[in-house]
Design an enzyme around this catalytic site. Structure first.
Site, PDB file in Angstrom:
ATOM      1  N   CYS A  22       4.284   0.500  -3.471  1.00 45.10           N
ATOM      2  CA  CYS A  22       3.246   1.536  -3.458  1.00 45.10           C
ATOM      3  C   CYS A  22       2.543   1.475  -2.092  1.00 45.10           C
ATOM      4  O   CYS A  22       2.234   0.393  -1.595  1.00 45.10           O
ATOM      5  CB  CYS A  22       2.252   1.326  -4.596  1.00 45.10           C
ATOM      6  N   CYS A  51      -5.649  -7.270  -4.913  1.00 41.98           N
ATOM      7  CA  CYS A  51      -4.598  -8.278  -4.967  1.00 41.98           C
ATOM      8  C   CYS A  51      -3.586  -8.084  -3.849  1.00 41.98           C
ATOM      9  O   CYS A  51      -3.286  -6.978  -3.451  1.00 41.98           O
ATOM     10  CB  CYS A  51      -3.970  -8.246  -6.332  1.00 41.98           C
TER      11      CYS A  51
HETATM   12 FE1  SF4 Z   1       2.651  -0.908  -6.833  1.00 37.16          FE
HETATM   13 FE2  SF4 Z   1       1.233  -2.964  -5.909  1.00 37.16          FE
HETATM   14 FE3  SF4 Z   1       1.512  -2.634  -8.573  1.00 37.16          FE
HETATM   15 FE4  SF4 Z   1       3.570  -3.411  -7.044  1.00 37.16          FE
HETATM   16  S1  SF4 Z   1       1.696  -4.545  -7.398  1.00 37.16           S
HETATM   17  S2  SF4 Z   1       3.633  -1.827  -8.614  1.00 37.16           S
HETATM   18  S3  SF4 Z   1       3.275  -2.256  -5.161  1.00 37.16           S
HETATM   19  S4  SF4 Z   1       0.439  -1.256  -7.142  1.00 37.16           S
END
Ligand code: SF4
Ligand code: SAH
Length: 363
Positions: free
Chosen positions: A127, A347
């Site tokens: 993301c 995070c």
């Molecule tokens: Fe998306 Fe971050 Fe969740 Fe992974 S941890 S699915 S990159 S929001």
């Protein structure tokens, strides 16, 4: 058939020490079932520091088990950061092979102590606004590597006479991409003979892995489900979240409807507010239209800027305007308390500051 929490724990701990499973460890040291129960109870309920502190076992046995590599903790702190108001503590924790994960404790004025735990080291979903996603995937965590993050902060709180009241799987990684270990970790957290945290106090957040939402609906458990929605139409969601090209909004929303129908449990939708990207009044109306008329709840999340972020946070006043539109449309909505911004408590951020980028996985 589901394994019980004690078996999950001893199998995992034995494997981490190089044994095939709990049975081979038990055979090697002639451990009867009640001995395993004592170890499990000491680690998960009494929160003992380690094997050497379990006084119901002989000193000799404690030494032998320690020498064989049996450990109560699968992680150790590398760096701890406290927010200025000291309500948020962020731990960078190293696993036994040196891989690092993040765990965050949020104390809400003393009445709620929520721990945000990681389900994977890194994440393959990429993301665009997420520091973890931008760092790539490193490896899966085992059930006890997940559980021991909670144990770490539970021990910390215990020293101040407090306990964990809530656990959210909102740290690094995608819980539904490590489904079995996450469900085993839930069993460990929930076991009334062990850690004893009620299922309703646990929330799993997913990016929207549709087949796993269906599987989760079949579990017949009371763990809360949160969906990272973040965009109210496919064009925008696919730009922000590559997962949307695999399962689009129509598929995601039908999975949520099936979940509610089967479980009669509410679904929480997370929506991170990115200035000029997904925070217009039109977006609010689109979001309301997607959610209206169902057992759904929207949670607007103030964005925490990441180190090399291309995004910026929506101003608070605009977040409240966005919330008002959704509420007026009859959809329950809350704005997440904005904790620990000064220590980059979103995070993935602490690790992003201390480690070079991990391998970027092909999702
Ligand atoms: Fe998306 Fe971050 Fe969740 Fe992974 S941890 S699915 S990159 S929001
Ligand atoms: N992979 C899962 C769970 C971990 S992320 C998921 O995506 O749901 C937990 C939540 O934090 C998600 O809603 C995620 O989108 C959000 N998040 C990620 N980076 C963020 C940031 N920089 N600021 C605010 N929220 C963020």
């Amino acid at each position: 058939m589901k394994r019980d929490a004690r078996t999950i724990w001893i199998d995992d701990k034995a494997r981490a020490a190089g044994f095939a499973d709990g049975e081979s460890l038990a055979r090697r040291f002639e451990l009867k079932a009640y001995r395993i129960a004592q170890l499990y109870r000491a680690a998960t309920k009494e929160l003992a520091p380690g094997v050497s502190g379990v006084s119901v076992l002989s000193k000799e046995l404690r030494e032998q088990l320690t020498a064989a590599g049996l450990r109560f903790d699968s992680l150790a702190p590398v760096a701890m950061q406290h927010s200025n108001d000291r309500q948020t503590t962020k731990g960078l924790l190293a696993l036994r092979d040196g891989v690092e994960v993040e765990t965050v404790l949020m104390q809400h004025f003393g009445d709620r102590n929520t721990v945000c735990i990681s389900s994977q080291a890194g994440c393959a979903y990429g993301c665009t606004f997420c520091a973890t996603g931008q760092g790539g995937f490193t490896r899966q965590l085992s059930a006890t590597e997940i559980f021991d993050q909670a144990r770490f902060f539970a021990r910390d709180l215990l020293q101040r006479g407090k306990r964990i009241t809530n656990i959210v799987f909102m740290g690094m990684g995608e819980p539904f991409a490590n489904y079995d270990a996450v469900m085993d970790a839930v069993s460990l957290l929930n076991d009334p003979h062990g850690f004893g945290l009620g299922q309703r106090h646990i929330t799993i957040s997913t990016v929207g892995v549709v087949p796993k939402i269906d599987r989760f609906a079949d579990e017949a458990i009371q763990v809360n489900l949160a969906i990272s929605l973040h965009a109210p139409n496919d064009e925008l969601r696919s730009q922000m979240m590559p997962v949307n090209r695999r399962w689009n909004l129509a598929e995601l929303m039908s999975a949520c409807e099936r979940y509610v129908k089967k479980t009669n449990r509410k679904v929480f939708f997370e929506y991170v507010m990115l200035a000029g990207v997904n925070d217009s009044a039109a977006n609010a109306n689109e979001l309301a239209a997607l959610m209206r008329g169902h057992l759904y709840h929207a949670n607007l999340i103030p964005y925490n800027a990441t180190p090399d972020a291309e995004f910026s946070a929506t101003p608070d006043v605009k977040i409240w305007e966005f919330a008002a539109i959704i509420e007026a449309a009859g959809v329950p909505v809350t704005v997440r308390a904005n904790m620990g911004r000064d220590i980059a408590a979103a995070c993935g951020q602490l690790r992003a500051e201390t480690q070079p980028k991990a391998r970027k996985a092909t999702a």
